[in-house]
Design a protein around this motif. Structure first.
Motif, PDB file in Angstrom:
ATOM      1  N   PRO A  60       0.880  -1.225   0.063  1.00  0.00           N
ATOM      2  CA  PRO A  60      -0.196  -0.077  -0.027  1.00  0.00           C
ATOM      3  C   PRO A  60       0.863   1.093   0.060  1.00  0.00           C
ATOM      4  O   PRO A  60       1.973   1.067   0.654  1.00  0.00           O
ATOM      5  N   ARG A  61       0.248   2.232  -0.539  1.00  0.00           N
ATOM      6  CA  ARG A  61       1.032   3.669  -0.677  1.00  0.00           C
ATOM      7  C   ARG A  61       1.447   4.164   0.711  1.00  0.00           C
ATOM      8  O   ARG A  61       2.775   4.537   0.797  1.00  0.00           O
ATOM      9  N   VAL A  62       0.886   3.981   1.635  1.00  0.00           N
ATOM     10  CA  VAL A  62       1.437   4.398   3.137  1.00  0.00           C
ATOM     11  C   VAL A  62       2.751   3.785   3.320  1.00  0.00           C
ATOM     12  O   VAL A  62       3.465   4.247   4.018  1.00  0.00           O
ATOM     13  N   PHE A  63       2.903   2.589   2.948  1.00  0.00           N
ATOM     14  CA  PHE A  63       4.041   1.799   3.106  1.00  0.00           C
ATOM     15  C   PHE A  63       5.228   1.975   2.216  1.00  0.00           C
ATOM     16  O   PHE A  63       6.261   2.243   2.513  1.00  0.00           O
ATOM     17  N   ARG A  64       4.618   2.325   0.710  1.00  0.00           N
ATOM     18  CA  ARG A  64       5.698   2.357  -0.125  1.00  0.00           C
ATOM     19  C   ARG A  64       6.486   3.754   0.122  1.00  0.00           C
ATOM     20  O   ARG A  64       7.557   4.003   0.082  1.00  0.00           O
ATOM     21  N   HIS A  65       5.606   4.595   0.676  1.00  0.00           N
ATOM     22  CA  HIS A  65       6.035   5.952   0.736  1.00  0.00           C
ATOM     23  C   HIS A  65       6.623   6.459   2.239  1.00  0.00           C
ATOM     24  O   HIS A  65       6.637   7.574   2.430  1.00  0.00           O
ATOM     25  N   PRO A  69       7.400  10.320  -0.683  1.00  0.00           N
ATOM     26  CA  PRO A  69       7.294   9.926  -2.137  1.00  0.00           C
ATOM     27  C   PRO A  69       8.008  10.303  -3.245  1.00  0.00           C
ATOM     28  O   PRO A  69       8.028   9.782  -4.452  1.00  0.00           O
ATOM     29  N   ASP A  70       9.586  10.978  -2.764  1.00  0.00           N
ATOM     30  CA  ASP A  70      10.319  11.216  -3.705  1.00  0.00           C
ATOM     31  C   ASP A  70      11.453  10.284  -3.447  1.00  0.00           C
ATOM     32  O   ASP A  70      12.657  10.535  -4.147  1.00  0.00           O
ATOM     33  N   PHE A  75      11.677   3.623  -2.682  1.00  0.00           N
ATOM     34  CA  PHE A  75      11.371   2.847  -3.921  1.00  0.00           C
ATOM     35  C   PHE A  75      11.937   1.513  -4.081  1.00  0.00           C
ATOM     36  O   PHE A  75      11.198   0.782  -4.451  1.00  0.00           O
ATOM     37  N   PHE A  76      13.095   1.458  -3.728  1.00  0.00           N
ATOM     38  CA  PHE A  76      13.880   0.130  -3.873  1.00  0.00           C
ATOM     39  C   PHE A  76      13.299  -0.773  -2.753  1.00  0.00           C
ATOM     40  O   PHE A  76      13.295  -1.979  -3.092  1.00  0.00           O
ATOM     41  N   ARG A  77      13.437  -0.423  -1.763  1.00  0.00           N
ATOM     42  CA  ARG A  77      13.319  -1.081  -0.335  1.00  0.00           C
ATOM     43  C   ARG A  77      11.673  -1.425  -0.011  1.00  0.00           C
ATOM     44  O   ARG A  77      11.722  -2.448   0.419  1.00  0.00           O
ATOM     45  N   TYR A  78      10.801  -0.548  -0.462  1.00  0.00           N
ATOM     46  CA  TYR A  78       9.549  -0.771   0.052  1.00  0.00           C
ATOM     47  C   TYR A  78       8.497  -0.892  -0.744  1.00  0.00           C
ATOM     48  O   TYR A  78       7.227  -1.108  -0.481  1.00  0.00           O
ATOM     49  N   ARG A 176      13.471  11.020 -10.565  1.00  0.00           N
ATOM     50  CA  ARG A 176      14.574  10.860  -9.763  1.00  0.00           C
ATOM     51  C   ARG A 176      14.376   9.714  -8.615  1.00  0.00           C
ATOM     52  O   ARG A 176      15.468   8.827  -8.464  1.00  0.00           O
ATOM     53  N   ARG A 177      13.166   9.512  -8.175  1.00  0.00           N
ATOM     54  CA  ARG A 177      12.692   8.287  -7.220  1.00  0.00           C
ATOM     55  C   ARG A 177      13.159   6.991  -8.184  1.00  0.00           C
ATOM     56  O   ARG A 177      13.670   5.943  -7.437  1.00  0.00           O
TER      57      ARG A 177
END
Length: 211
Positions: A60-65, A69-70, A75-78, A176-177
């Protein structure tokens, strides 16, 4: 030339009796199309195929970010839920698996979980999975055959933008992300050396085998 290469890869997969196949590469490398073509080739040879994508196991976004968000490292780890990908898809289709698998657990476009009723693999079925970061330490040992599609960012980023996804400039702040996150992956995991075969997919009509 492209179809000949797809046919060669399919023949190698069958010769190895591979059951779990990964198609890896940076965003815009052409992973989905390559995987679809490979799946069609295998199906044409009478082999049942299970098509899936790492994208079906997004967090889910809350975990990905969680790092913002940048964040390239975020991005790589989550980005993905690797324990569920392994437990629900890769292990069940492995040599000691039950054959009962789940294809996806999350719809990242609508940011919501999906119903994941287990499916039963047909005898001799081959999983063809596409997705970024497929040669991470958590996943690398699960593939019986894997492909790394080599494409420079100068080509992959505009290619992705042409599909309606982001800015075509690899150096744009909005990229960049993703670009730096992929560079972290390349530095830490070196997918080029882990993959069974490396294919230059810069020219979609004329991919070239590098290894």
């Amino acid at each position: 030339m492209r179809q000949k290469l797809i046919s060669t890869v399919a023949a190698e997969i069958l010769a190895r009796e591979a059951r779990r196949v990964a198609i890896d590469g940076v965003d815009g490398a052409g992973k989905t199309h390559f995987a679809d073509e490979l799946a069609a080739e295998l199906t044409g040879r009478g082999v049942p195929v299970i098509r899936a994508s790492v994208d079906g196991f997004h967090q889910p976004r809350v975990f990905r970010h969680r790092r913002g968000p940048d964040s390239p490292e975020g991005f790589f780890r989550y980005s993905f839920d690797y324990p569920r990908l392994i437990g629900l898809l890769l292990d069940p289709l492995g040599p000691r698996g039950t054959g009962r698998f789940v294809r996806a657990v999350y719809d990242v476009h609508n940011e919501k979980p999906v119903d994941h009723v287990p499916e039963r693999a047909e005898p001799g079925a081959i999983l063809v999975l596409d997705g970024i970061f497929a040669h991470r330490i958590e996943l690398a040992g699960h593939w019986d055959y894997s492909v790394w599609l080599e494409v420079p960012f100068a080509v992959s980023i505009p290619r992705g933008a042409a599909r309606g996804s982001g800015d075509p400039d690899p150096d744009a702040a909005s990229n960049r992300r993703y670009v730096e996150g992929q560079r972290l992956y390349l530095a830490e995991c070196d997918p080029r050396t882990k993959a069974t075969t490396v294919i230059d997919n810069t020219d979609l009509e004329n991919p070239r085998r590098l290894r």
